[in-house]
Design a protein around this motif. Structure first.
Motif, PDB file in Angstrom:
ATOM      1  N   GLU A 164      29.370  43.750  12.075  1.00 18.25           N
ATOM      2  CA  GLU A 164      29.967  43.682  10.641  1.00 18.25           C
ATOM      3  C   GLU A 164      31.339  44.075  10.516  1.00 18.25           C
ATOM      4  O   GLU A 164      32.032  43.090  10.075  1.00 18.25           O
ATOM      5  N   LYS A 167      33.430  41.330  12.301  1.00 17.63           N
ATOM      6  CA  LYS A 167      33.566  40.023  11.561  1.00 17.63           C
ATOM      7  C   LYS A 167      34.569  40.181  10.467  1.00 17.63           C
ATOM      8  O   LYS A 167      35.367  39.377  10.157  1.00 17.63           O
ATOM      9  N   VAL A 168      34.530  41.363   9.698  1.00 18.12           N
ATOM     10  CA  VAL A 168      35.447  41.375   8.820  1.00 18.12           C
ATOM     11  C   VAL A 168      36.807  41.529   9.238  1.00 18.12           C
ATOM     12  O   VAL A 168      37.738  40.934   8.588  1.00 18.12           O
ATOM     13  N   ASP A 170      38.051  40.307  11.949  1.00 18.55           N
ATOM     14  CA  ASP A 170      38.535  38.918  12.371  1.00 18.55           C
ATOM     15  C   ASP A 170      38.945  38.147  11.366  1.00 18.55           C
ATOM     16  O   ASP A 170      39.901  37.297  11.326  1.00 18.55           O
ATOM     17  N   LYS A 171      38.311  38.181  10.164  1.00 21.32           N
ATOM     18  CA  LYS A 171      38.628  37.224   8.886  1.00 21.32           C
ATOM     19  C   LYS A 171      39.611  37.766   8.141  1.00 21.32           C
ATOM     20  O   LYS A 171      40.571  36.861   7.769  1.00 21.32           O
ATOM     21  N   TYR A 172      40.040  38.980   8.042  1.00 20.12           N
ATOM     22  CA  TYR A 172      41.202  39.557   7.349  1.00 20.12           C
ATOM     23  C   TYR A 172      42.336  39.841   7.914  1.00 20.12           C
ATOM     24  O   TYR A 172      43.485  39.889   7.573  1.00 20.12           O
ATOM     25  N   PRO A 174      43.942  37.702  10.751  1.00 25.89           N
ATOM     26  CA  PRO A 174      43.781  36.662  11.635  1.00 25.89           C
ATOM     27  C   PRO A 174      44.750  36.736  13.005  1.00 25.89           C
ATOM     28  O   PRO A 174      44.593  36.204  13.885  1.00 25.89           O
ATOM     29  N   LYS A 182      45.312  39.292   5.465  1.00 26.22           N
ATOM     30  CA  LYS A 182      45.443  38.048   4.863  1.00 26.22           C
ATOM     31  C   LYS A 182      45.085  38.157   3.422  1.00 26.22           C
ATOM     32  O   LYS A 182      45.793  37.308   2.588  1.00 26.22           O
ATOM     33  N   MET A 186      38.209  41.619  -2.042  1.00 32.78           N
ATOM     34  CA  MET A 186      37.044  41.749  -1.056  1.00 32.78           C
ATOM     35  C   MET A 186      35.925  42.749  -1.638  1.00 32.78           C
ATOM     36  O   MET A 186      36.239  43.328  -2.624  1.00 32.78           O
ATOM     37  N   GLN A 190      33.544  45.975   2.573  1.00 30.57           N
ATOM     38  CA  GLN A 190      34.562  45.287   3.474  1.00 30.57           C
ATOM     39  C   GLN A 190      35.925  46.164   3.245  1.00 30.57           C
ATOM     40  O   GLN A 190      36.644  46.366   4.299  1.00 30.57           O
TER      41      GLN A 190
END
Length: 373
Positions: A164, A167-168, A170-172, A174, A182, A186, A190
């Protein structure tokens, strides 16, 4: 800008009064401004403890909790435009006839019908709240209001797996966790992951000024003040009541010398610091304009910078230029302190009034020379 989390996490009683109470501060639901407990706030030559001052702030800055809440859009209130306008006029004590004339709708019977519909909506809302509360007692999957957690939370809802977390991040982030964020819109779980990662940019045991904290957070996100506030509220960082020092929270930081609780130590230190009254100015280094005021406690002057950084200072012209030019182009300076003589009791209010008048006459901070009216 509306802080959705403050609205959705507030209880009905907190929404009605306009502020929340936290462990060491109060938070204005309308703008998110924090008021530290134990600080005395001066306003119009009157001293207020923090809870009373947040009420003064709400009245002066937002009018009232009703005026702020009724001004929110339909996604918050569920009210149509006509219903919001009607409630505003009802709040002002207007009669059905006056409301009909002001809005130019139908007749007084039309207004009475709207009153009935709004009353019906109120009754339905009460039943719905009761139904949802009863549902929560029986259904573990029912929607539940979120509670703000601290960085050390042990709540099962906030247990985070490595998958988890990755993933978070990597998403926020970049560009990697050392790069910019980013977005900060959220879900709460997160947010905890993001805030925990941001806290790693600070060194354990080191004390930071607010400027240093802002500089570090600004490399992550343009709204660094929001990140700073969340790091404090979620328990990842601590700060002195006047905002002059920040540090990472944790077992080591919560103990002072000889094992004394850090908060107790700070309170004792604060009592030992002599409180001085006096006159100060906020000077624009670029154009030389001055904002001038007096205070019975010069330790609270840092609160002026806090208000300006939050965009909530009462002097609109000063606030506008502070926002446009940046705080690095301003300096806060003490002009004179009150000299108290042993055994002589001063009328502090009168003394400060005369001292301020003297500096106003000397500096003439009006028009092109200042922000005073």
């Amino acid at each position: 800008m509306v802080d959705s989390e403050l609205i959705w996490n507030a209880t009905l009683a907190e929404l009605e009064r306009g502020y929340m109470e936290k462990e060491d501060h109060f938070v204005c639901i309308c703008c998110g401004r924090c008021f530290e407990k134990g600080i005395i706030y001066p306003e119009d030559d009157v001293l207020y403890e923090s809870e009373k001052y947040v009420r003064v702030h709400i009245r002066k800055k937002h009018g009232s909790p009703f005026e702020y809440l009724i001004g929110l859009d339909k996604s918050y209130t569920g009210l149509s435009g006509i219903q919001s306008n009607l409630l505003k006029l009802f709040y002002q004590g207007k009669s059905d006839k006056e409301v009909q004339q002001e809005l130019g709708i139908g007749s007084t019977s039309t207004v009475r019908n709207h009153r009935f519909v709004l009353k019906e909506k109120e009754r339905q809302a009460k039943v719905f709240l009761a139904v949802m509360e009863l549902l929560r007692t029986r259904d573990k999957h029912a929607p539940a209001p979120l509670k703000i957690q601290t960085g050390s939370s042990k709540d099962d809802r906030y247990r985070i797996t490595e998958t988890e977390r990755d993933k978070v991040l990597d998403k926020y982030f970049p560009q990697g966790t050392d790069g910019p964020l980013k977005s900060f819109s959220m879900r709460e779980k997160q947010k905890l992951i993001i805030l925990n990662e941001l806290s790693k940019r600070f060194e354990p045991g080191r004390r930071y000024s607010e400027k240093e904290v802002n500089g570090i957070l600004e490399t992550a996100f343009e709204d660094y003040a929001k990140l700073r506030r969340y790091l404090i509220e979620y328990g990842f960082m601590n700060r002195l009541p006047d905002g002059s020092e920040y540090w990472l929270a944790g077992p080591a930081s919560e103990q002072g010398e000889n094992g004394m609780d850090r908060k107790q130590e700070l309170k004792m230190l604060a009592k030992e610091i002599k409180i001085e009254a006096g006159v100060y100015q906020i000077r624009n280094k670029k154009n030389g304009k001055i904002y001038l005021d007096s205070t019975p406690n010069l330790k609270t002057v840092n609160g002026q910078e806090f208000s300006l950084n939050m965009g909530s200072h009462m002097c609109k012209e000063l606030q506008k230029e502070w926002t446009e030019m940046g705080k690095e182009n301003f300096v806060i300076e003490v002009l004179e302190t009150v000299k108290e003589k042993e055994g002589v009791r001063l009328d502090m209010k009168d003394t400060l009034k005369k001292m301020k008048e003297k500096w106003m006459n000397e500096l003439q901070p009006y028009g092109e020379k200042g922000y005073m009216k």
